[in-house]
Design an enzyme around this catalytic site. Structure first.
Site, mmCIF file in Angstrom:
data_model
loop_
_atom_site.group_PDB
_atom_site.id
_atom_site.type_symbol
_atom_site.label_atom_id
_atom_site.label_comp_id
_atom_site.label_asym_id
_atom_site.label_seq_id
_atom_site.Cartn_x
_atom_site.Cartn_y
_atom_site.Cartn_z
ATOM 1 N N GLU A 1 0.750 -1.279 -0.012
ATOM 2 C CA GLU A 1 -0.181 -0.012 -0.068
ATOM 3 C C GLU A 1 0.759 1.225 -0.065
ATOM 4 O O GLU A 1 0.529 2.108 0.571
ATOM 5 C CB GLU A 1 -1.055 -0.106 1.307
ATOM 6 C CG GLU A 1 -1.808 -1.309 1.231
ATOM 7 C CD GLU A 1 -2.698 -1.455 2.442
ATOM 8 O OE1 GLU A 1 -4.066 -1.568 2.294
ATOM 9 O OE2 GLU A 1 -2.230 -1.198 3.517
HETATM 10 C C1 ACM Z 1 -2.115 -5.408 4.206
HETATM 11 O O1 ACM Z 1 -2.980 -5.823 4.603
HETATM 12 N N1 ACM Z 1 -2.088 -4.336 3.921
HETATM 13 C C2 ACM Z 1 -0.722 -6.341 4.031
#
Ligand code: ACM
Length: 496
Positions: free
Chosen positions: A313
């Site tokens: 992310e």
């Molecule tokens: C995640 O759940 N961002 C690895």
């Protein structure tokens, strides 16, 4: 008094003649005991072993493996008459074991210490589910031959969104070890908090560790605390995997050190639960000095082979910067003697051969990982994320990926998730507990149990041996055992 007179009666009845063995109460055959994760093979024989719990405790096991005995002692079972035998010539995985119970005693045979410990872990369940009377323990005779399907069975604790101290982590370790979970992944840094002391960058913990979600006081592990966790876990067969997430999920570090920011300005502490807004600057050399120091200090106190670099992310990191930073980070990890693990997207950066890609969302990265010579670790959010709610009534948890009940956690096969992956491309599975809504051990228990035993069986037991309905019958027994231990397991609808 009453117990004392019962003991005296038992003594008179059974012990007068020296070693008279009391007749056994009604007991289930060994192969019918509700062991989780299900062993590869269990066979019963006539007869039983009587263990006089009042007797001369460790008389029978003076030569037994110290690790296996320490584990048994940690469960108050140091009195069991255990003999262990290590045979390095066995053509079995290191974690395999053969556990035999006869009227004469208990033997565990394995190729390596890890197998002996697994045998001891199974033995604790055998004892738990066998008659334990005032006359002693009665264990049904037979043999258990066992080995894991996957080498890596993990649990992840997010100590960044909410911080959990050393004692809580030890209690978590004691809860997961009986299910043969052999890796504890600690998510040590995120936007809301930095949770481990780095001596060359003291502000990371001292400033970056002050808070947690909602702005409540946070905390961090000193390096001595971390070592205490590592050693406690190792004694229970568990390898700690440290994670420092990068280049995103870094607001706590960017709050502590202004120079890590592209604009040179320190960020404010962050108390919310959004993701994808922070980034290290891939084009500043100080970023790599920081990563090098952090990886060096943590690697030096981490005996396990892995260092997790996150990589998820990183929405505000330009793609080329992301690739550059992940490549340099993994070179640093290699330089300090570790293998990298990273979430999904690290596969696009091309990890070094021998690294691991932990898949949580995009299984399409699996084949990319395989092409690069990497193994995959499955943590699919809709199956394994323990922070997902059971249903809409769950008192804590999230549900952006799914509602996960016990059947959802159990009924999947890592081996058939991705066409083109073979069994040897899969390192194993891991069940993460993200802690945005998790504030206490009670909250941990509520979300982890009883789903973790289901996931532990997915990782350990061979698919052809696993069946959901008999698993639930075994799990019902474990549900009672968990409650007896004071573990606040959730009353899943599968028990109703
Ligand atoms: C995640 O759940 N961002 C690895």
């Amino acid at each position: 008094m009453r117990l004392l007179s019962l003991c005296c009666l038992a003594f008179l009845l059974f012990s007068c003649g020296g070693d008279a063995i009391p007749p056994a109460p009604a007991m289930a055959p060994l192969a019918d005991l509700p062991i989780i994760p299900l062993p590869f093979e269990m066979s019963s024989r006539d007869g039983y072993l009587w263990v006089d719990t009042d007797g001369d405790a460790a008389a029978g096991n003076s030569g037994a493996d110290a690790g296996a005995m320490d584990y048994l002692r940690s469960r108050d079972l140091g009195m069991l008459p255990l003999a262990t035998s290590l045979d390095p010539s066995l053509t079995l995985p290191n974690e395999a074991y053969l556990l035999d119970i006869s009227a004469e005693g208990i033997t565990i045979t394995a190729k390596a210490a890890a197998g002996l410990l697994n045998g001891a872990i199974t033995l604790v369940q055998v004892v738990e589910f066998s008659p334990n009377t005032e006359r002693g323990i009665f264990l049904p005779a037979g043999t258990i031959t066992d080995q894991p399907r996957y080498a890596y069975r993990g649990f992840m604790l997010d100590v960044a969104r909410h911080f959990f101290g050393v004692d809580t982590v030890k209690q978590v370790i004691d809860r997961i070890a009986p299910y043969k979970i052999n890796h504890l992944h600690l998510h040590l840094s995120d936007d809301q908090g930095w949770r481990i002391e780095i001596k060359s960058w003291p502000g990371l913990a001292e400033i970056g560790g002050r808070f947690e979600v909602d702005g409540t006081p946070g905390g961090y592990y000193t390096q001595e605390d971390y070592t205490e966790i590592v050693n406690y876990a190792a004694a229970r067969g568990i390898t700690v995997v440290p994670e420092i997430d990068m280049p995103g999920h870094t607001n706590a570090a960017l709050n502590a050190y202004a120079e890590l920011n592209g604009d040179g300005k320190a960020r404010d502490p962050y108390f919310g639960t959004k993701v994808g807004f922070s980034t290290l600057d891939a084009n500043k050399e100080v970023t790599y000095e920081f990563i090098d120091d952090v990886v060096r200090e943590i690697s030096a106190i981490t005996p396990g082979p892995y260092f997790h670099i996150g990589g998820d992310e990183s929405s505000v990191t330009p793609h080329d910067d992301y690739v550059k930073l992940i490549r340099r980070a993994q070179d640093i990890v290699l330089k300090h003697g570790k293998k990298s693990i990273g979430w999904d997207e690290v596969a696009v950066a091309g990890l070094a051969e021998g690294s691991v890609v932990q898949l949580w969302n995009h299984t399409e990265y699996a084949l990319k990982a395989k092409e690069a010579g990497n193994k995959v670790l499955f943590s699919l959010a809709k199956r394994t994320y323990l922070d997902m709610q059971y249903d809409s009534l769950s008192r804590i948890g999230l549900h952006w990926a799914a509602y996960i009940e016990v059947d959802d956690a159990y009924n999947w096969d890592p081996g058939t998730l991705v066409d083109g992956l073979t069994e040897k491309d899969i390192l194993g599975i891991e069940a993460p507990l993200w802690s945005e809504t998790v504030r206490s051990l009670e909250d941990i228990d509520y979300l982890v149990f009883p789903r973790l035993p289901a996931l532990a069986e997915v990782g350990w037991s061979y698919q052809m041996k696993r069946q959901y309905a008999p698993f639930v019958e075994r799990l019902k027994v474990h549900q009672g055992w968990l409650k007896e231990q004071g573990i606040g397991t959730y009353d899943s609808r599968v028990f109703r």
